[in-house]
Structure formats: C-alpha cells, structure tokens
Motif scaffolding. Structure first.
Motif, mmCIF file in Angstrom:
data_model
loop_
_atom_site.group_PDB
_atom_site.id
_atom_site.type_symbol
_atom_site.label_atom_id
_atom_site.label_comp_id
_atom_site.label_asym_id
_atom_site.label_seq_id
_atom_site.Cartn_x
_atom_site.Cartn_y
_atom_site.Cartn_z
ATOM 1 N N UNK A 60 -18.575 1.448 -12.871
ATOM 2 C CA UNK A 60 -17.498 1.278 -14.004
ATOM 3 C C UNK A 60 -16.951 -0.027 -13.728
ATOM 4 N N UNK A 61 -17.416 -1.080 -12.890
ATOM 5 C CA UNK A 61 -16.862 -2.304 -12.637
ATOM 6 C C UNK A 61 -15.537 -2.506 -11.786
ATOM 7 N N UNK A 62 -15.407 -1.116 -10.780
ATOM 8 C CA UNK A 62 -14.419 -0.894 -9.692
ATOM 9 C C UNK A 62 -15.013 -1.242 -8.432
ATOM 10 N N UNK A 63 -14.135 -1.130 -7.583
ATOM 11 C CA UNK A 63 -14.417 -1.435 -6.098
ATOM 12 C C UNK A 63 -13.785 -0.241 -5.392
ATOM 13 N N UNK A 118 -5.611 -7.608 -3.644
ATOM 14 C CA UNK A 118 -6.217 -6.646 -3.967
ATOM 15 C C UNK A 118 -5.311 -5.656 -5.082
ATOM 16 N N UNK A 119 -5.489 -5.495 -5.995
ATOM 17 C CA UNK A 119 -4.806 -4.829 -6.925
ATOM 18 C C UNK A 119 -5.662 -3.429 -7.417
ATOM 19 N N UNK A 120 -4.835 -2.257 -7.712
ATOM 20 C CA UNK A 120 -5.491 -1.018 -8.115
ATOM 21 C C UNK A 120 -4.870 -0.012 -7.724
ATOM 22 N N UNK A 121 -5.815 1.307 -7.538
ATOM 23 C CA UNK A 121 -4.906 2.536 -7.347
ATOM 24 C C UNK A 121 -5.084 2.923 -5.754
ATOM 25 N N UNK A 122 -3.934 3.481 -5.361
ATOM 26 C CA UNK A 122 -3.926 4.180 -3.982
ATOM 27 C C UNK A 122 -3.827 5.570 -4.078
ATOM 28 N N UNK A 123 -4.560 6.201 -3.411
ATOM 29 C CA UNK A 123 -4.265 7.848 -3.556
ATOM 30 C C UNK A 123 -3.039 8.233 -2.843
ATOM 31 N N UNK A 124 -2.442 7.719 -1.964
ATOM 32 C CA UNK A 124 -1.525 8.341 -1.056
ATOM 33 C C UNK A 124 -0.199 8.593 -1.834
ATOM 34 N N UNK A 139 -7.400 -6.126 -16.644
ATOM 35 C CA UNK A 139 -6.301 -7.074 -16.088
ATOM 36 C C UNK A 139 -6.312 -7.382 -14.627
ATOM 37 N N UNK A 140 -7.517 -6.793 -13.810
ATOM 38 C CA UNK A 140 -7.536 -7.044 -12.504
ATOM 39 C C UNK A 140 -7.497 -5.996 -11.516
ATOM 40 N N UNK A 141 -7.068 -4.786 -12.076
ATOM 41 C CA UNK A 141 -6.804 -3.732 -11.224
ATOM 42 C C UNK A 141 -8.026 -3.014 -10.887
ATOM 43 N N UNK A 142 -8.994 -3.514 -9.933
ATOM 44 C CA UNK A 142 -10.412 -2.844 -9.800
ATOM 45 C C UNK A 142 -10.475 -2.132 -8.469
ATOM 46 N N UNK A 143 -9.423 -2.066 -7.566
ATOM 47 C CA UNK A 143 -9.651 -1.242 -6.496
ATOM 48 C C UNK A 143 -9.272 0.271 -6.446
#
Length: 181
Positions: free
Chosen positions: A124-127, A46-52, A80-84
C-alpha cells in the motif's frame, strides 16, 4: 510622534548588533555546507501512525493496525507524506523463540506475523516501524533487545521493517541509562 510600543513584554524587536549578524552568517554558512547522502533518506521527519496513543497494549491487534493503515491511504494522508505505521510496545510474544532466540509476534494479536503485516503495508506504499527496548524487557514487560541487538536487527530486516523505535525503560547501564544521566 509617539514612542514605539511593544504589544507584550516578551515581544522584542530584532537586534541589529554585530553579534546577531555573526549568528545569522554562521547559520547560513552551516546550512550551505552541510554534508548529506543523496539517497532520499531524512528529507522529512518520519510521519505516520503509532499504535501507542491510539491502541496501547489493550487494543493492539493486527486487524486494528491494518484498518489504520487503510485509513491512511483512503484519507489521502499517505500521499501527504504520512507513510509510517509504527507498532509500539505489546506486539511481541511474552517469550522469545526458545530455539533461535528470535523475537516473536504475539500470536493472538498478530496471527499472520510481522512479515505479513510488513508486506501488507509495503503493498500500500506504507512503511513498517517497530518498537523495542534497549533493556532486557520493554516498558510493558515483553522481551527487550539487551544482549541481542544484532539478532533483533537481523530479525527486523528479515521482516522488512523500515523504522525502529528503541525505548529505554529497562536499560541496565551504559551511557544512556537513566542512572548515568
């Protein structure tokens, strides 16, 4: 002819012993016979952005999360796969719903609610990922999931949550508690 030199003491030549050949054969055999569902889940981490690490508790708001989501899309990271987009601690209100017991989004931080944020991300195609704690309180002292795991799972599903991060800050016992480890 000069003897073979190693460039550093920790650099070693591969072993050609029968034991190393057995390890290679075992790894190859396991890799060939691994069982998995063919449902597309888990093909990449699972790749993406985390708020912490970006916002922590102090700066966490719906507007900042949606801006980060838009940046994932516009920068090409989503493709590129960063969807979370994972909400970490502090998205929750300080109290659960007094009638239903459900978790609530902090109304000042997330005035549209988590379901609306999930819809925004999915469009937007994100999770959407969300944070909870297996204890009665999260690390930041917000309501945790202890004793309400089923209710929280149903709430997260109703909101369209795709990923759950469960912390262990205030666990009260069990096989994964800090004291039993």
């Amino acid at each position: 002819m000069a003897p073979l030199r190693r460039s550093a003491p920790w650099v070693r030549r591969p072993s050609s012993t029968p034991a190393s050949a057995c390890w290679v054969a075992a790894v190859c055999a396991v890799g060939r016979w691994a069982l998995a569902l063919d449902n597309g889940v888990g093909r990449r981490p699972p790749q993406g952005y985390n708020t912490w690490n970006d916002l922590g508790c102090e700066l966490l708001t719906e507007a900042r999360v949606t801006a980060a989501a838009d940046a994932l899309v516009s920068s090409g990271l989503r493709d590129a796969g960063y969807i979370y987009v994972n909400l970490d601690d502090c998205w929750q209100a300080l109290m659960r719903n007094p009638v239903t017991g459900e978790l609530l989004a902090d109304p000042l931080r997330f005035p549209s609610g988590i379901k609306a944020l999930g819809d925004f991300l999915h469009d937007r195609g994100l999770r959407l990922g969300i944070y909870t704690d297996r204890g009665p309180k999260t690390c930041a002292g917000r309501p945790g999931s202890f004793g309400r795991e089923d209710l929280d799972a149903r709430t997260f599903a109703a909101w369209g949550v795709d990923f759950v991060k469960e912390d262990n800050c205030n666990a009260v016992g069990g096989p994964n508690s800090r004291d039993s480890l």
